[in-house]
Design an enzyme around this catalytic site. Structure first.
Site, PDB file in Angstrom:
ATOM      1  N   ASN A   9      14.391  96.460  76.483  1.00  0.00           N
ATOM      2  CA  ASN A   9      14.713  95.623  75.317  1.00  0.00           C
ATOM      3  C   ASN A   9      16.196  95.292  75.383  1.00  0.00           C
ATOM      4  O   ASN A   9      17.031  96.143  75.102  1.00  0.00           O
ATOM      5  CB  ASN A   9      14.374  96.400  74.039  1.00  0.00           C
ATOM      6  CG  ASN A   9      14.797  95.664  72.779  1.00  0.00           C
ATOM      7  OD1 ASN A   9      15.150  94.486  72.832  1.00  0.00           O
ATOM      8  ND2 ASN A   9      14.771  96.353  71.651  1.00  0.00           N
ATOM      9  N   TRP A  10      16.497  94.050  75.766  1.00  0.00           N
ATOM     10  CA  TRP A  10      17.906  93.670  75.940  1.00  0.00           C
ATOM     11  C   TRP A  10      18.597  93.373  74.609  1.00  0.00           C
ATOM     12  O   TRP A  10      19.804  93.164  74.582  1.00  0.00           O
ATOM     13  CB  TRP A  10      18.006  92.455  76.872  1.00  0.00           C
ATOM     14  CG  TRP A  10      17.801  92.808  78.323  1.00  0.00           C
ATOM     15  CD1 TRP A  10      17.497  94.040  78.841  1.00  0.00           C
ATOM     16  CD2 TRP A  10      17.896  91.925  79.446  1.00  0.00           C
ATOM     17  NE1 TRP A  10      17.401  93.972  80.208  1.00  0.00           N
ATOM     18  CE2 TRP A  10      17.637  92.683  80.610  1.00  0.00           C
ATOM     19  CE3 TRP A  10      18.166  90.559  79.576  1.00  0.00           C
ATOM     20  CZ2 TRP A  10      17.657  92.126  81.894  1.00  0.00           C
ATOM     21  CZ3 TRP A  10      18.175  89.997  80.864  1.00  0.00           C
ATOM     22  CH2 TRP A  10      17.929  90.777  81.999  1.00  0.00           C
ATOM     23  N   LYS A  11      17.846  93.293  73.547  1.00  0.00           N
ATOM     24  CA  LYS A  11      18.407  92.998  72.216  1.00  0.00           C
ATOM     25  C   LYS A  11      19.287  91.728  72.296  1.00  0.00           C
ATOM     26  O   LYS A  11      18.991  90.826  73.065  1.00  0.00           O
ATOM     27  CB  LYS A  11      19.182  94.202  71.686  1.00  0.00           C
ATOM     28  CG  LYS A  11      18.374  95.499  71.785  1.00  0.00           C
ATOM     29  CD  LYS A  11      18.964  96.633  71.028  1.00  0.00           C
ATOM     30  CE  LYS A  11      18.162  97.889  71.301  1.00  0.00           C
ATOM     31  NZ  LYS A  11      18.497  99.004  70.476  1.00  0.00           N
ATOM     32  N   HIS A  98      10.168  96.664  65.730  1.00  0.00           N
ATOM     33  CA  HIS A  98      11.318  97.482  66.135  1.00  0.00           C
ATOM     34  C   HIS A  98      12.082  97.915  64.887  1.00  0.00           C
ATOM     35  O   HIS A  98      12.199  97.146  63.925  1.00  0.00           O
ATOM     36  CB  HIS A  98      12.223  96.673  67.079  1.00  0.00           C
ATOM     37  CG  HIS A  98      13.252  97.527  67.748  1.00  0.00           C
ATOM     38  ND1 HIS A  98      14.400  97.918  67.113  1.00  0.00           N
ATOM     39  CD2 HIS A  98      13.286  98.094  68.990  1.00  0.00           C
ATOM     40  CE1 HIS A  98      15.113  98.685  67.938  1.00  0.00           C
ATOM     41  NE2 HIS A  98      14.452  98.801  69.082  1.00  0.00           N
ATOM     42  N   GLU A 100      15.112  98.037  64.237  1.00  0.00           N
ATOM     43  CA  GLU A 100      16.216  97.152  63.835  1.00  0.00           C
ATOM     44  C   GLU A 100      15.691  95.948  63.050  1.00  0.00           C
ATOM     45  O   GLU A 100      16.360  95.442  62.155  1.00  0.00           O
ATOM     46  CB  GLU A 100      17.000  96.707  65.088  1.00  0.00           C
ATOM     47  CG  GLU A 100      17.833  97.854  65.642  1.00  0.00           C
ATOM     48  CD  GLU A 100      18.086  97.804  67.133  1.00  0.00           C
ATOM     49  OE1 GLU A 100      17.886  96.751  67.765  1.00  0.00           O
ATOM     50  OE2 GLU A 100      18.479  98.854  67.677  1.00  0.00           O
ATOM     51  N   GLU A 170       9.520 105.467  68.513  1.00  0.00           N
ATOM     52  CA  GLU A 170      10.969 105.362  68.625  1.00  0.00           C
ATOM     53  C   GLU A 170      11.616 106.010  67.398  1.00  0.00           C
ATOM     54  O   GLU A 170      11.769 105.346  66.355  1.00  0.00           O
ATOM     55  CB  GLU A 170      11.394 103.895  68.694  1.00  0.00           C
ATOM     56  CG  GLU A 170      10.879 103.155  69.905  1.00  0.00           C
ATOM     57  CD  GLU A 170      11.863 102.075  70.327  1.00  0.00           C
ATOM     58  OE1 GLU A 170      12.318 102.117  71.464  1.00  0.00           O
ATOM     59  OE2 GLU A 170      12.198 101.206  69.501  1.00  0.00           O
ATOM     60  N   GLY A 176      19.943 104.260  70.470  1.00  0.00           N
ATOM     61  CA  GLY A 176      21.335 103.879  70.699  1.00  0.00           C
ATOM     62  C   GLY A 176      22.342 104.942  70.302  1.00  0.00           C
ATOM     63  O   GLY A 176      23.540 104.669  70.213  1.00  0.00           O
ATOM     64  N   SER A 216      17.324 106.427  73.479  1.00  0.00           N
ATOM     65  CA  SER A 216      18.300 107.024  74.395  1.00  0.00           C
ATOM     66  C   SER A 216      17.652 107.609  75.647  1.00  0.00           C
ATOM     67  O   SER A 216      18.088 108.656  76.154  1.00  0.00           O
ATOM     68  CB  SER A 216      19.152 108.074  73.666  1.00  0.00           C
ATOM     69  OG  SER A 216      19.878 107.456  72.623  1.00  0.00           O
ATOM     70  N   GLY A 237      16.443 100.630  75.668  1.00  0.00           N
ATOM     71  CA  GLY A 237      17.469  99.702  75.183  1.00  0.00           C
ATOM     72  C   GLY A 237      18.650  99.676  76.138  1.00  0.00           C
ATOM     73  O   GLY A 237      18.629  99.011  77.173  1.00  0.00           O
ATOM     74  N   GLY A 238      19.692 100.418  75.801  1.00  0.00           N
ATOM     75  CA  GLY A 238      20.960 100.384  76.540  1.00  0.00           C
ATOM     76  C   GLY A 238      20.797 100.493  78.052  1.00  0.00           C
ATOM     77  O   GLY A 238      21.409  99.725  78.807  1.00  0.00           O
TER      78      GLY A 238
HETATM   79  C1  PEP Z   1      15.457 100.531  71.616  1.00  0.00           C
HETATM   80  O1  PEP Z   1      16.229  99.837  70.991  1.00  0.00           O
HETATM   81  O2  PEP Z   1      14.243 100.243  71.634  1.00  0.00           O
HETATM   82  C2  PEP Z   1      15.978 101.695  72.322  1.00  0.00           C
HETATM   83  C3  PEP Z   1      15.145 102.610  72.691  1.00  0.00           C
HETATM   84  O3  PEP Z   1      17.340 101.720  72.509  1.00  0.00           O
HETATM   85  P1  PEP Z   1      18.155 102.821  73.344  1.00  0.00           P
HETATM   86  O4  PEP Z   1      17.401 103.085  74.623  1.00  0.00           O
HETATM   87  O5  PEP Z   1      19.487 102.192  73.593  1.00  0.00           O
HETATM   88  O6  PEP Z   1      18.232 104.043  72.493  1.00  0.00           O
END
Ligand code: PEP
Length: 254
Positions: A9-11, A98, A100, A170, A176, A216, A237-238
């Site tokens: 997920n590049w957001k 998600h 967010e 999640e 994050g 994470s 994500g990251g």
């Molecule tokens: C996400 O936003 O779906 C996610 C899992 O982010 P991160 O891996 O950065 O915690």
């Protein structure tokens, strides 16, 4: 046998050129190094999706996903993108719910139910996200929260439709933050989610659904997480913004 899936997920990150460069790097590394049957998905920002459409050819191990879709097929919804538009750009997966989007865009379970309907109707595979906040975990109500999120948004689906979902657990406190759920904490919830599905539908359906972990996840912790019996991959994500890290996470299944 359920599918192992790792979705990035590049957001709202990366300009177009950097996105293309990372996408191509991921593609090359996957082709050279990934030898399992796991599926890899990249979910770029909407505006960049069509730039990747041509790169998705039969035989390529990478699929395209989107980070959201609107619940209507078309109409006067300025700034929005429909599921059918995504399909026309070669998109196969769409992230729905998600945290967010729940937090910053006030997406409720009732709205998410409609988004799931729209995605399924148009042939997209939803990656439906659930997870508790830190406060909810600390107050011990996290099982109730997760049960409620799944049942309110997805249990209206007939079993033939529910079977097309991918779920993602999640924990909001892990997204994050660098705080990963331990493999035991994640497995406990994944097992719980599967049991909810078995109770509502049946065990065969529950056993066929891929449930991803997100929060994470990185190349160091992925193998231990993915080796849990009810964890079928990750929503990343990251770490998906770095080709090497993302592909190393995918290789945790090799
Ligand atoms: C996400 O936003 O779906 C996610 C899992 O982010 P991160 O891996 O950065 O915690």
């Amino acid at each position: 046998m359920r599918k192992n899936i790792v979705a990035g997920n590049w957001k709202m990150n990366l300009d177009l050129n950097t996105g293309i460069q990372i996408f191509n790097e991921i593609n090359t590394l996957i082709t050279e190094e990934v030898n399992g049957n796991q599926e890899a998905v990249v979910c770029p920002p909407f505006i960049h999706i069509s730039a990747f459409t041509d790169a998705i050819k039969p035989g390529i191990k990478l699929s395209l996903g989107a980070q959201n879709c609107h619940q209507a097929d078309a109409g006067a919804f300025t700034g929005e993108i429909s599921a059918s538009m995504l399909v026309s750009c070669g998109v196969k997966y769409v992230i729905i719910g998600h945290s967010e989007r729940r937090q910053y865009f006030n997406e409720t379970d009732a709205l998410l139910a409609k988004k799931l309907d729209a995605a399924l109707k148009n042939g997209l595979t939803p990656i439906f996200c659930v997870g508790e906040t830190l406060e909810q975990r600390n107050s011990g109500i996290y099982f109730d929260i997760i049960r409620e999120q799944i049942s309110s948004a997805a249990f209206h689906l007939p079993s033939a439709d529910f079977s097309k979902l991918v779920l993602a657990y999640e924990p909001v406190w892990a997204i994050g933050t660098g705080l990963t759920a331990s493999p035991e904490q994640a497995q406990e919830i994944h097992g719980f989610i599967r049991k909810q599905i078995a109770d509502k539908y049946d065990q065969n359906l529950a056993d066929s659904i891929s449930i991803l972990y997100g929060g994470s996840c990185n190349p160091k912790n992925a193998s231990e997480l993915f080796s849990q019996p009810d964890i079928d991959g990750g929503l990343i994500g990251g770490a998906s913004l770095k080709a090497r890290d993302f592909v190393d996470i995918i290789k945790a299944f090799n």
